[in-house]
Design a protein around this motif. Structure first.
Motif, PDB file in Angstrom:
ATOM      1  N   HIS A  56       0.819  -1.212   0.000  1.00  0.00           N
ATOM      2  CA  HIS A  56       0.000   0.000   0.000  1.00  0.00           C
ATOM      3  C   HIS A  56       0.853   1.262   0.000  1.00  0.00           C
ATOM      4  O   HIS A  56       0.484   2.262  -0.623  1.00  0.00           O
ATOM      5  CB  HIS A  56      -0.991   0.003   1.174  1.00  0.00           C
ATOM      6  N   SER A  57       1.996   1.224   0.683  1.00  0.00           N
ATOM      7  CA  SER A  57       2.875   2.393   0.651  1.00  0.00           C
ATOM      8  C   SER A  57       3.416   2.625  -0.751  1.00  0.00           C
ATOM      9  O   SER A  57       3.562   3.774  -1.201  1.00  0.00           O
ATOM     10  CB  SER A  57       4.031   2.231   1.638  1.00  0.00           C
ATOM     11  N   CYS A  58       3.726   1.544  -1.467  1.00  0.00           N
ATOM     12  CA  CYS A  58       4.211   1.676  -2.836  1.00  0.00           C
ATOM     13  C   CYS A  58       3.121   2.272  -3.727  1.00  0.00           C
ATOM     14  O   CYS A  58       3.394   3.129  -4.571  1.00  0.00           O
ATOM     15  CB  CYS A  58       4.649   0.314  -3.367  1.00  0.00           C
ATOM     16  N   VAL A  59       1.874   1.852  -3.507  1.00  0.00           N
ATOM     17  CA  VAL A  59       0.776   2.406  -4.301  1.00  0.00           C
ATOM     18  C   VAL A  59       0.645   3.902  -4.064  1.00  0.00           C
ATOM     19  O   VAL A  59       0.538   4.695  -5.002  1.00  0.00           O
ATOM     20  CB  VAL A  59      -0.550   1.686  -3.980  1.00  0.00           C
ATOM     21  N   HIS A  60       0.678   4.322  -2.785  1.00  0.00           N
ATOM     22  CA  HIS A  60       0.476   5.764  -2.614  1.00  0.00           C
ATOM     23  C   HIS A  60       1.730   6.574  -2.906  1.00  0.00           C
ATOM     24  O   HIS A  60       1.639   7.782  -3.155  1.00  0.00           O
ATOM     25  CB  HIS A  60      -0.213   6.143  -1.305  1.00  0.00           C
ATOM     26  N   MET A  61       2.899   5.933  -2.976  1.00  0.00           N
ATOM     27  CA  MET A  61       4.047   6.635  -3.523  1.00  0.00           C
ATOM     28  C   MET A  61       3.866   6.881  -5.031  1.00  0.00           C
ATOM     29  O   MET A  61       4.263   7.934  -5.555  1.00  0.00           O
ATOM     30  CB  MET A  61       5.330   5.842  -3.276  1.00  0.00           C
ATOM     31  N   HIS A  62       3.246   5.940  -5.727  1.00  0.00           N
ATOM     32  CA  HIS A  62       2.923   6.171  -7.136  1.00  0.00           C
ATOM     33  C   HIS A  62       1.885   7.297  -7.256  1.00  0.00           C
ATOM     34  O   HIS A  62       1.974   8.119  -8.175  1.00  0.00           O
ATOM     35  CB  HIS A  62       2.396   4.887  -7.784  1.00  0.00           C
ATOM     36  N   TRP A  63       0.921   7.314  -6.372  1.00  0.00           N
ATOM     37  CA  TRP A  63      -0.069   8.408  -6.388  1.00  0.00           C
ATOM     38  C   TRP A  63       0.619   9.749  -6.177  1.00  0.00           C
ATOM     39  O   TRP A  63       0.318  10.727  -6.870  1.00  0.00           O
ATOM     40  CB  TRP A  63      -1.124   8.189  -5.297  1.00  0.00           C
ATOM     41  N   LEU A  64       1.554   9.800  -5.223  1.00  0.00           N
ATOM     42  CA  LEU A  64       2.270  11.050  -4.976  1.00  0.00           C
ATOM     43  C   LEU A  64       3.068  11.450  -6.209  1.00  0.00           C
ATOM     44  O   LEU A  64       3.075  12.626  -6.615  1.00  0.00           O
ATOM     45  CB  LEU A  64       3.175  10.901  -3.758  1.00  0.00           C
ATOM     46  N   GLY A  65       3.744  10.490  -6.819  1.00  0.00           N
ATOM     47  CA  GLY A  65       4.505  10.799  -8.016  1.00  0.00           C
ATOM     48  C   GLY A  65       3.620  11.329  -9.128  1.00  0.00           C
ATOM     49  O   GLY A  65       3.950  12.326  -9.793  1.00  0.00           O
ATOM     50  N   SER A 127     -10.082 -10.163   0.225  1.00  0.00           N
ATOM     51  CA  SER A 127     -10.086  -9.276   1.391  1.00  0.00           C
ATOM     52  C   SER A 127      -8.728  -8.624   1.627  1.00  0.00           C
ATOM     53  O   SER A 127      -8.567  -7.843   2.570  1.00  0.00           O
ATOM     54  CB  SER A 127     -10.502 -10.052   2.658  1.00  0.00           C
ATOM     55  N   TRP A 128      -7.789  -8.894   0.764  1.00  0.00           N
ATOM     56  CA  TRP A 128      -6.419  -8.387   0.924  1.00  0.00           C
ATOM     57  C   TRP A 128      -6.375  -6.880   0.665  1.00  0.00           C
ATOM     58  O   TRP A 128      -6.972  -6.384  -0.285  1.00  0.00           O
ATOM     59  CB  TRP A 128      -5.506  -9.135  -0.036  1.00  0.00           C
ATOM     60  N   GLU A 129      -5.691  -6.154   1.546  1.00  0.00           N
ATOM     61  CA  GLU A 129      -5.551  -4.693   1.454  1.00  0.00           C
ATOM     62  C   GLU A 129      -6.894  -3.971   1.492  1.00  0.00           C
ATOM     63  O   GLU A 129      -7.047  -2.880   0.946  1.00  0.00           O
ATOM     64  CB  GLU A 129      -4.769  -4.294   0.205  1.00  0.00           C
ATOM     65  N   ARG A 130      -7.865  -4.555   2.151  1.00  0.00           N
ATOM     66  CA  ARG A 130      -9.196  -3.959   2.266  1.00  0.00           C
ATOM     67  C   ARG A 130      -9.312  -3.112   3.529  1.00  0.00           C
ATOM     68  O   ARG A 130      -9.022  -3.615   4.603  1.00  0.00           O
ATOM     69  CB  ARG A 130     -10.236  -5.104   2.328  1.00  0.00           C
TER      70      ARG A 130
END
Length: 365
Positions: A56-65, A127-130
């Motif tokens: 999830h941190s990697c996903v929101h680092m992509h969002w930030l980028g 249910s993963w990352e939910r």
């Protein structure tokens, strides 16, 4: 507060993104093994999102980028560009070389082939990352899809199969979940549903957005007397109460929300514990540093709640807005201070929350 805070912060946050996307380890895996042989590396099962300590941190680092490359459609910032931008919100917040580096790093991961593996994993593990990881993934998709930048829109198209998956998974979950998760960590229902609602609306996913709205009303419409002085736990990065209020302001009219908020936090004052900044005693402790995030998420939520209360002419709305406005600056400053440590336990995620809070505060001006 104004956009200048983001202008000043953007180069540092871009460096955080680039650093995190090049850091495959340390990694906190959340994969459930089904056999002794089921021991994949993070990159094998998450070829797009395997760095930045966890998925999830990697996903929101992509969002930030993506946000640094062109605003943040689908969020309270609404795609606003920095002062002087000339292309309606798609102008980058960073200089040319940094822009190029961000595009290379994000583009290497947001490919149809890699994202297909990510989609298959979500569908195989419903249910993963939910709902936390789902929410950030939908924000990433909304940011890319709503951009006027051609490359970001290509990434948005590549993310569409994951939007399909999360829309179905989240709708099924909300229809069967009798009760919300109310604590201040990743599984908090209100936080995740609020950002999914923003994203689904932006993406034109009317059915999924309606499911979010229905869940919000079912879970929270009748809440009264939230114990704001008792909600704090030692590793929270979310205020359960403010996350709930931040969701309800999205589904109620301004006047309805002002009345609901007055019932929800009836004795709110500038001294209320729910509005007080918190401190961190050990920057290297991955759980204790969650409290930096609590300051930032509270700041962003307070700013968005103020914005909604300002749309109501009721006396209770102006009273509550005044109280929240007094708390806003101390919360934001305390949260931003948390980014100064430079420790990976903070840097792998806090910059995303800081950018989110700064955008919501800037929108008040």
């Amino acid at each position: 507060m104004d956009n200048d805070l983001r202008v000043q912060a953007a180069p540092d946050y871009a460096a955080v993104v680039l650093g995190n996307l090049s850091e495959p380890f340390p990694h906190s895996a959340h994969h459930t093994q089904v056999s002794a042989e089921d021991r994949p590396t993070p990159e094998q099962i998450h070829p797009a999102f395997y760095t930045s300590f966890d998925w999830h941190s990697c996903v929101h680092m992509h969002w930030l980028g993506a946000s640094l490359l062109g605003g943040t459609p689908g969020s309270p910032l609404g795609g606003a560009a920095p002062e002087g931008a000339s292309d309606g919100g798609a102008a980058a917040w960073v200089d040319g070389p940094t822009d190029a580096s961000l595009r290379e790093a994000l583009g290497a991961n947001l490919t149809p082939a890699k994202l297909a593996v990510e989609r298959d994993y979500l569908l195989a593990n419903p249910s993963w990352e939910r709902p936390y990881g789902w929410a950030w993934l939908m924000r990433l998709a909304a940011t890319c899809s709503a951009s006027s930048d051609a490359q970001l829109r290509e990434w948005g198209t590549a993310l569409e199969p994951l939007v399909d998956a999360v829309a179905d998974l989240s709708t099924a979950w909300m229809q069967k979940a009798q009760y919300p998760v109310r604590h201040g960590l990743h599984t908090n229902a209100a936080f995740g549903v609020g950002y999914m609602l923003d994203a689904f609306r932006s993406l034109g996913r009317a059915d999924a957005a309606a499911a979010c709205e229905e869940a919000a009303r079912t879970w929270f419409a009748n809440d009264r007397g939230w114990p704001g002085d008792w909600e704090l736990s030692g590793q929270d990065f979310l205020s359960a109460g403010l996350s709930e209020a931040d969701l309800m302001r999205r589904v109620l009219t301004a006047d309805e929300f002002a009345a609901w908020f007055a019932r929800f936090l009836p004795e709110l004052s500038a001294e209320s514990r729910i509005l007080q900044p918190v401190s961190v005693t050990d920057e290297t402790d991955g759980y204790l540093v969650h409290l930096h995030g609590l300051n930032l998420t509270r700041a962003g939520q307070v700013a968005r709640i103020i914005a909604t209360l300002r749309e109501s002419a009721s006396p209770e709305a102006s009273t509550a807005a005044a109280v929240l406005n007094e708390a806003l600056d101390p919360l934001l400053k305390a949260g931003l201070h948390g980014l100064e440590s430079g420790d990976f336990m903070s840097t792998h995620w806090l910059a995303s929350f800081a950018w989110d809070a700064l955008g919501s505060v800037a929108a008040l001006d």
